[in-house]
Design an enzyme around this catalytic site. Structure first.
Site, mmCIF file in Angstrom:
data_model
loop_
_atom_site.group_PDB
_atom_site.id
_atom_site.type_symbol
_atom_site.label_atom_id
_atom_site.label_comp_id
_atom_site.label_asym_id
_atom_site.label_seq_id
_atom_site.Cartn_x
_atom_site.Cartn_y
_atom_site.Cartn_z
ATOM 1 N N PRO A 106 0.814 -1.207 0.000
ATOM 2 C CA PRO A 106 0.000 0.000 0.000
ATOM 3 C C PRO A 106 0.849 1.258 0.000
ATOM 4 O O PRO A 106 1.812 1.351 0.754
ATOM 5 C CB PRO A 106 -0.775 -0.101 1.321
ATOM 6 C CG PRO A 106 -0.345 -1.364 1.959
ATOM 7 C CD PRO A 106 0.890 -1.806 1.319
ATOM 8 N N GLU A 107 0.486 2.202 -0.827
ATOM 9 C CA GLU A 107 1.139 3.501 -0.829
ATOM 10 C C GLU A 107 0.194 4.488 -0.131
ATOM 11 O O GLU A 107 -0.870 4.088 0.342
ATOM 12 C CB GLU A 107 1.436 3.924 -2.275
ATOM 13 C CG GLU A 107 2.229 2.851 -3.035
ATOM 14 C CD GLU A 107 2.618 3.244 -4.439
ATOM 15 O OE1 GLU A 107 2.836 4.440 -4.683
ATOM 16 O OE2 GLU A 107 2.708 2.356 -5.300
ATOM 17 N N LYS A 153 2.946 6.491 4.826
ATOM 18 C CA LYS A 153 2.294 5.178 4.724
ATOM 19 C C LYS A 153 2.028 4.583 6.095
ATOM 20 O O LYS A 153 1.761 3.395 6.214
ATOM 21 C CB LYS A 153 3.168 4.239 3.890
ATOM 22 C CG LYS A 153 3.486 4.771 2.497
ATOM 23 C CD LYS A 153 4.528 3.927 1.794
ATOM 24 C CE LYS A 153 5.044 4.630 0.550
ATOM 25 N NZ LYS A 153 6.163 3.925 -0.080
ATOM 26 N N HIS A 200 -1.772 -16.338 8.513
ATOM 27 C CA HIS A 200 -1.083 -15.053 8.704
ATOM 28 C C HIS A 200 -1.906 -13.968 9.396
ATOM 29 O O HIS A 200 -1.695 -12.783 9.167
ATOM 30 C CB HIS A 200 -0.562 -14.507 7.364
ATOM 31 C CG HIS A 200 0.187 -15.525 6.569
ATOM 32 N ND1 HIS A 200 1.335 -16.143 7.037
ATOM 33 C CD2 HIS A 200 -0.055 -16.057 5.358
ATOM 34 C CE1 HIS A 200 1.756 -16.998 6.129
ATOM 35 N NE2 HIS A 200 0.946 -16.970 5.102
ATOM 36 N N ARG A 255 13.754 -1.919 -8.910
ATOM 37 C CA ARG A 255 12.287 -1.929 -8.956
ATOM 38 C C ARG A 255 11.838 -1.809 -10.402
ATOM 39 O O ARG A 255 12.468 -1.138 -11.219
ATOM 40 C CB ARG A 255 11.693 -0.752 -8.157
ATOM 41 C CG ARG A 255 12.246 -0.561 -6.756
ATOM 42 C CD ARG A 255 11.979 -1.744 -5.865
ATOM 43 N NE ARG A 255 10.564 -1.901 -5.586
ATOM 44 C CZ ARG A 255 9.930 -1.291 -4.582
ATOM 45 N NH1 ARG A 255 10.572 -0.475 -3.805
ATOM 46 N NH2 ARG A 255 8.660 -1.507 -4.382
#
Length: 287
Positions: free
Chosen positions: A2-3, A58, A106, A277
């Site tokens: 998530p940004e 974030k 998880h 990236r």
DNA sequence: AAGAGGCCCTGATAGC
DNA sequence: TGCTATCAGGGCCTCT
């Protein structure tokens, strides 16, 4: 994962559910996140009210009635889910991320309120929780992070002086949280496309005019993404089970080999690994 | 000091 | 089917 926009959507949804509510219990099933959750973690939260849910960059910030703050970073794969208690543990469309059904594996942390609980799920465990004792320490905690794109401090003079004489590429700067905070890989690609700048362009070659574009487009991309409910790469959903829609607005991300969306541009979107990236850009209109 | 690269971790997917 | 390799939206640390 998530940004800033996705974290903001989570913040908004979460706030509606837990603001002014008192935490009854905290259950930690796995302490081994990015940083180990300390043994006394629950003590800081149990019995405290959530005064407000804030966000910086974030990071989600739970403001507790004790004056402490609980920070949560979702890392790459962290998601929050709501489980309503009084419905025989039926999980409705209340997950923030990935699936309306609570994942089986998880689920590392549960924060339990009177009528509901929030569950933190994170397969890759790059996310983390952190307790910060007071406002002074909170400011100190974020002092090494750069401004968010929306802050007035993030202006073209700031950008220009930061890039001046630097050999690093511009994509790398946008991902550097000390330079500007909240931008991740997806939005960095989109911002550079809108600004007509190649991701591997060196900092010292970026003109003042381009710095202005970077500022304007950073704000534009992030605020549009928030308006559209974030980007759903997999099955992102907010608490109402609605998917984010911003991925439909992607101009370059995951568009390798497709034609450039800029009008009258004949270019094709390229994919190249830059600073480890994936980077996507038009081979013609980004210079 | 700046910048490149490695590493933490699991899961999905592709290729053989 | 089952193996292996590659890749994923982040950020911290180390080395040169």
């Amino acid at each position: 994962m998530p940004e800033l926009p996705e974290v903001e959507i989570v913040r908004q949804s979460l706030s509606k559910k837990i603001k002014q509510k008192k935490v009854q219990k905290v259950i930690i099933r796995n302490r081994n996140l990015r940083f180990k959750i300390p043994l006394n973690f629950a003590n800081f939260i149990e019995g405290k009210k959530i005064i407000k849910v804030k966000r910086f960059s974030k990071y989600l910030i739970l403001c507790l009635s004790s004056g402490c703050y609980c920070l949560l970073h979702l890392g790459m794969s962290g998601t929050l889910h709501i489980v309503n208690k009084n419905k025989k543990d039926i999980i409705t469309n209340t997950s923030f991320y990935n699936s309306p059904i609570l994942p089986k594996k998880h689920n590392h942390v549960e924060i339990i309120f009177e009528n509901l609980k929030i569950i933190y799920n994170d397969p890759r465990r790059f996310g983390f929780f952190e307790i910060v004792g007071n406002l002074y320490l909170l400011k100190k905690r974020f002092s090494n992070l750069g401004p968010e794109p929306f802050q007035s401090r993030f202006n073209y003079e700031y950008v220009f002086s930061f890039l001046k004489g630097k050999k690093r590429n511009i994509k790398n700067f946008l991902l550097d949280q000390k330079f500007v905070s909240g931008i991740g890989n997806i939005y960095a690609n989109e911002i550079l496309f809108l600004s007509n700048i190649k991701p591997d362009k060196k900092g010292y070659l970026i003109k003042k005019k381009e710095c202005k574009k970077l500022v304007v487009n950073s704000r534009k991309v992030l605020s549009n993404a928030i308006k559209k409910g974030g980007s759903s790469i997999k099955d992102f959903q907010n608490i109402y089970g609605e998917k984010g829609k911003f991925q439909k607005n992607f101009k370059v991300y995951e568009r390798r080999g497709l034609s450039c969306k800029r009008s009258r541009c004949q270019g094709t979107i390229q994919k190249k690994i830059i600073s480890n990236r994936s980077s996507f850009f038009c081979n013609i209109c980004q210079k």
